[in-house]
Each structure stands twice: as structure tokens, then as C-alpha cells.
Design a protein around this motif. Structure first.
Motif, short mmCIF file in Angstrom:
data_model
loop_
_atom_site.label_atom_id
_atom_site.label_comp_id
_atom_site.label_asym_id
_atom_site.label_seq_id
_atom_site.Cartn_x
_atom_site.Cartn_y
_atom_site.Cartn_z
N ARG A 1 0.80 -1.21 0.00
CA ARG A 1 0.00 0.00 0.00
C ARG A 1 0.84 1.27 0.00
NH1 ARG A 1 -2.89 -3.10 3.96
NH2 ARG A 1 -2.12 -1.77 5.66
N LEU A 2 2.16 1.14 -0.07
CA LEU A 2 3.00 2.33 -0.08
C LEU A 2 2.75 3.16 -1.34
CD1 LEU A 2 6.47 0.96 1.11
CD2 LEU A 2 4.83 2.32 2.43
N PRO A 3 2.82 4.48 -1.23
CA PRO A 3 2.67 5.35 -2.42
C PRO A 3 3.97 5.40 -3.21
CG PRO A 3 3.00 6.70 -0.47
CD PRO A 3 2.94 5.27 0.02
N LEU A 4 4.31 4.30 -3.85
CA LEU A 4 5.56 4.22 -4.59
C LEU A 4 5.47 5.00 -5.90
CD1 LEU A 4 6.37 0.45 -3.99
CD2 LEU A 4 7.35 2.44 -2.84
N PRO A 5 6.60 5.46 -6.43
CA PRO A 5 6.58 6.27 -7.65
C PRO A 5 5.96 5.53 -8.83
CG PRO A 5 8.72 6.42 -6.56
CD PRO A 5 7.97 5.34 -5.86
N GLN A 6 5.15 6.24 -9.58
CA GLN A 6 4.59 5.74 -10.84
C GLN A 6 5.48 6.29 -11.96
OE1 GLN A 6 0.65 7.40 -10.06
NE2 GLN A 6 -0.16 5.33 -9.84
N LEU A 7 6.44 5.49 -12.35
CA LEU A 7 7.48 5.98 -13.26
C LEU A 7 6.91 6.22 -14.66
CD1 LEU A 7 10.47 3.70 -12.20
CD2 LEU A 7 9.69 5.87 -11.24
N ASP B 1 14.46 -8.96 4.25
CA ASP B 1 13.79 -8.84 2.95
C ASP B 1 12.28 -8.82 3.12
OD1 ASP B 1 16.15 -8.82 1.48
OD2 ASP B 1 16.21 -11.00 1.32
N VAL B 2 11.62 -7.92 2.42
CA VAL B 2 10.16 -7.97 2.33
C VAL B 2 9.79 -9.18 1.47
CG1 VAL B 2 8.10 -6.79 1.50
CG2 VAL B 2 9.95 -5.46 2.55
N PRO B 3 8.92 -10.06 1.97
CA PRO B 3 8.67 -11.32 1.26
C PRO B 3 7.67 -11.19 0.12
CG PRO B 3 7.38 -11.29 3.25
CD PRO B 3 8.19 -10.00 3.25
N GLY B 4 7.99 -10.40 -0.85
CA GLY B 4 7.10 -10.25 -1.99
C GLY B 4 7.39 -8.95 -2.72
N THR B 5 6.75 -8.77 -3.84
CA THR B 5 6.94 -7.56 -4.64
C THR B 5 5.59 -6.91 -4.91
OG1 THR B 5 6.81 -8.81 -6.72
CG2 THR B 5 9.00 -8.50 -5.75
N THR B 6 5.65 -5.66 -5.35
CA THR B 6 4.45 -4.95 -5.76
C THR B 6 4.77 -4.18 -7.03
OG1 THR B 6 2.66 -3.48 -4.99
CG2 THR B 6 4.92 -2.86 -4.42
N THR B 7 3.77 -3.69 -7.72
CA THR B 7 3.99 -3.00 -8.99
C THR B 7 3.28 -1.66 -9.01
OG1 THR B 7 2.08 -4.07 -10.04
CG2 THR B 7 4.21 -5.17 -10.25
N THR B 8 3.81 -0.77 -9.85
CA THR B 8 3.15 0.50 -10.14
C THR B 8 3.12 0.70 -11.64
OG1 THR B 8 5.24 1.73 -9.92
CG2 THR B 8 3.83 1.60 -7.97
#
Length: 255
Positions: free
Chosen positions: A121-127, A227-234
Motif C-alpha cells: 500500500r506504499l505510495p511508490l513512484p509511478q514511473l 527482505d520484504v517477502p514479496g513484490t508490488t507493482t506501479t
């Protein structure tokens, strides 16, 4: 916070939410400033405690209250009002000690899976997607794709009273070229002349976009990095451009 049972191991108390059997006391755990009276509370009353990466150990004031025993009395002689239930605390809280207490069982540190739920749920950059040459492209001339957004970002969160530092890193990039092709790699690309991501198009109008895959590491209360056990996408902003076919035109050199 309260504890039903305290054990001692290597000079450190270990607090438990449940007891292995009937107990003579129940316990309350306070930060030293919380248990200080008057206006003399000072941060120097708090001390740091060594802890393994998967344990939560805090410097706390331990207070106790006697519990009514099956015979209707208390082990320390505290008077019991008539009809007071067996197993219930009675009397005032009494200071027992000030010590490092392992409270993992009372409020366990965020698990990797819990941290991952926050990470998603982090507001990660939308490149964003950029293309070269700007404007119309030409058939036979590869289109350059790249992004110029930040590929690392750090967030500090409060998770149930724990300070969790998460460092997110963009480690995979999927370029949706707009013609049904997906280019995936670990390269964010670069503009000309250092370009590394290109695609050949036939004539037409296309919308290209970028999906960024983020992985992460985290630490709890300044502890070891995990390590965070997983990935997320933007998904970033797309770009639309037209690819045209150049035609040779004969001209009179004397015109």
C-alpha cells in the motif's frame, strides 16, 4: 501492557500473555516515565536493551498485584474483601523491579507478512514513459524508451508502536510497447546516446507504458535488515506517438 506470567532468563525477564497454571501475581509493565510520579520524569530514565532481530526487549518498570488464591487469601497477606473471586487481583499495584523485559509474546514485532501488507500500500513512484525521437518516429528507426523517475524510495511507518523503515527498490521494468509486445528487464533505460531499451515499430499510432516491479528490505526499531517477502507493482503515465514511413522524393538540384 499487562502480563499473566513472568520468567527470568539470563538476567532478562520474559513476559507472557498466558500462564502455565494458577499464579500468585499478575503484572503491569510501564515505561519508566509512565510510572514516574510528580514532574521529575526524564528521558534518561529510559535505557536501551539488547535484543535478537526477532525479539522485542524494552526497559520497563514491572509492577505486580496479588491474585486471590483458592483458599481465599493472597500470598503476600494483602487483605481480601469478602466474596472476592478467586483468581482476581486485589490491592494496589506494587513496584517490583525496573529491568529489560522481553515483551515479544505480548506485542510481537511485525512479521514479514504483516510488513508486506503495508509494503503493497506504499505510495511508490509511478514511473513515466518517455520516448525518442520526440514527436513522430520513423519506420526503420528504433524508438528509444526510458524513464527518469526515482528507482529507490524509503518510508518510515508506525506498525503497532514499532518503527519500521522500508526501502523500496525498482528492480524490474516491463515496457508495454503498444503493439502487443512486452519488454521486461532490470534496466530503466536511458535517453540517446546512452539508450539501452529500443523497439522497432511498423507505421501507426502507439501508446507505450511502463509497469515497475518493486522489491524491498525493512528493519524494525533500527534492527537488522530483512527482505520484504514479496513484490508490488506501479503503472506510470503512458506516452502516445505516431510512427510514419519516410518516402523518397526526387527533386531538381537546379531548383
Amino acid at each position: 501492557m499487562t502480563a499473566a506470567y513472568l520468567a527470568s532468563e539470563s538476567g532478562t525477564f520474559i513476559a507472557f500473555a498466558t500462564a502455565p497454571g494458577p499464579q500468585p501475581f499478575t503484572y503491569r509493565l510501564l515505561r519508566p516515565c509512565e510510572s514516574s510520579t510528580g514532574n521529575d520524569c526524564s528521558p534518561v530514565l529510559d535505557q536501551s536493551c539488547e535484543a535478537a532481530p526477532d525479539r522485542v526487549v524494552r526497559f520497563l518498570t514491572v509492577q505486580s498485584r496479588p491474585l486471590v488464591q483458592p483458599d481465599g487469601t493472597t500470598v503476600d497477606g494483602t487483605p481480601v474483601p469478602a466474596g472476592w473471586p478467586v483468581g482476581e487481583p486485589v490491592g494496589a499495584w506494587q513496584a517490583l523491579t525496573v529491568s529489560c523485559v522481553d515483551v515479544t509474546a505480548l506485542n510481537p514485532a511485525p512479521s514479514p507478512e504483516e510488513v508486506f501488507r503495508y509494503f503493497e500500500r506504499l505510495p511508490l513512484p509511478q514511473l513515466p514513459t518517455h520516448q525518442q525521437p520526440p514527436g513522430n518516429a520513423l519506420v526503420g528507426l528504433p524508438v528509444i524508451l526510458f524513464t527518469d523517475g526515482p528507482t529507490t524510495q524509503t518510508h518510515t511507518l508506525d506498525i503497532r508502536g514499532f518503527t519500521v523503515d522500508i526501502r523500496a527498490t525498482a528492480d524490474a521494468f516491463t515496457w508495454h510497447t503498444g503493439d502487443g509486445t512486452a519488454l521486461t528487464g532490470t534496466d530503466p533505460g536511458a535517453p540517446y546516446p546512452h539508450h539501452t531499451v529500443t523497439h522497432d515499430y511498423p507505421s501507426g499510432t502507439y501508446t507505450a507504458s511502463l509497469t515497475t516491479t518493486w522489491s524491498g528490505t525493512y528493519s524494525v526499531d533500527g534492527g537488522a535488515s530483512l527482505d520484504v517477502p514479496g513484490t508490488t507493482t506501479t503503472d506510470g503515465l503512458p506516452v502516445t506517438f505516431t510512427v510514419v514511413e519516410a518516402h523518397a522524393v526526387l527533386t531538381d538540384p537546379y531548383d
